[in-house]
Write a protein that holds these residues in place. Sequence first.
Motif, PDB file in Angstrom:
ATOM      1  N   ASP A  62      -7.535  -9.463  -1.653  1.00 15.86           N
ATOM      2  CA  ASP A  62      -6.679  -9.406  -0.469  1.00 15.86           C
ATOM      3  C   ASP A  62      -6.513 -10.821   0.084  1.00 15.86           C
ATOM      4  O   ASP A  62      -7.492 -11.524   0.315  1.00 15.86           O
ATOM      5  N   VAL A  64      -5.755 -11.820   3.008  1.00 15.14           N
ATOM      6  CA  VAL A  64      -6.203 -11.984   4.391  1.00 15.14           C
ATOM      7  C   VAL A  64      -7.727 -11.872   4.486  1.00 15.14           C
ATOM      8  O   VAL A  64      -8.394 -12.750   5.041  1.00 15.14           O
ATOM      9  N   THR A  65      -8.308 -10.785   3.955  1.00 15.40           N
ATOM     10  CA  THR A  65      -9.742 -10.544   4.110  1.00 15.40           C
ATOM     11  C   THR A  65     -10.586 -11.185   3.023  1.00 15.40           C
ATOM     12  O   THR A  65     -11.762 -11.425   3.228  1.00 15.40           O
ATOM     13  N   SER A  91      -6.216  -5.128   4.370  1.00 15.62           N
ATOM     14  CA  SER A  91      -5.474  -5.434   5.585  1.00 15.62           C
ATOM     15  C   SER A  91      -4.071  -4.840   5.561  1.00 15.62           C
ATOM     16  O   SER A  91      -3.403  -4.827   6.582  1.00 15.62           O
ATOM     17  N   SER A  93      -1.635  -6.155   3.926  1.00 12.47           N
ATOM     18  CA  SER A  93      -0.684  -7.268   3.861  1.00 12.47           C
ATOM     19  C   SER A  93       0.009  -7.299   2.504  1.00 12.47           C
ATOM     20  O   SER A  93      -0.443  -6.705   1.529  1.00 12.47           O
TER      21      SER A  93
END
Length: 138
Positions: A62, A64-65, A91, A93
């Motif tokens: 991911d 974002v995370t 997330s 995204s």
Amino acid sequence: MIIRGKDKGETGVIKRVIRSQNRVIVESKNLVKKHIKQGQGHEGGIFTVEASLHAPNVHVVDPVTGKRVKVGIKYLEDGTKVRVSRGIGASGSIIPRPKILKTRTTPRPTVPGPKDTPMDLVLEWTYDAKTGRGMPEL
């Protein structure tokens, strides 16, 4: 992210996809020693090369995370199809499609093949919905 093997938990960039064997090569991961015999035009010796990994042993991260996630598909308002992260710790995204997945090694055929049905046979009526019987040959 690699989830099994000696490089478990490490992340890297996919360098090559071998679709016929369902394997991937990750840049500077899963390194093995290869003994190459000397020949004309090249010298021999022991070289360190990247070995392939089975594709299910590699997951997408991911953006974002930073956790490994599954990939889902969603459609945006304008109708474009995008990949999104899903699963535990995701997330949601958008995951950009890498360049290596956009390229095809064999191009799609542009001319119809020998087994394609001609258009006049496709448009020919062969069934009458009212009677439930096949249409007579014209």
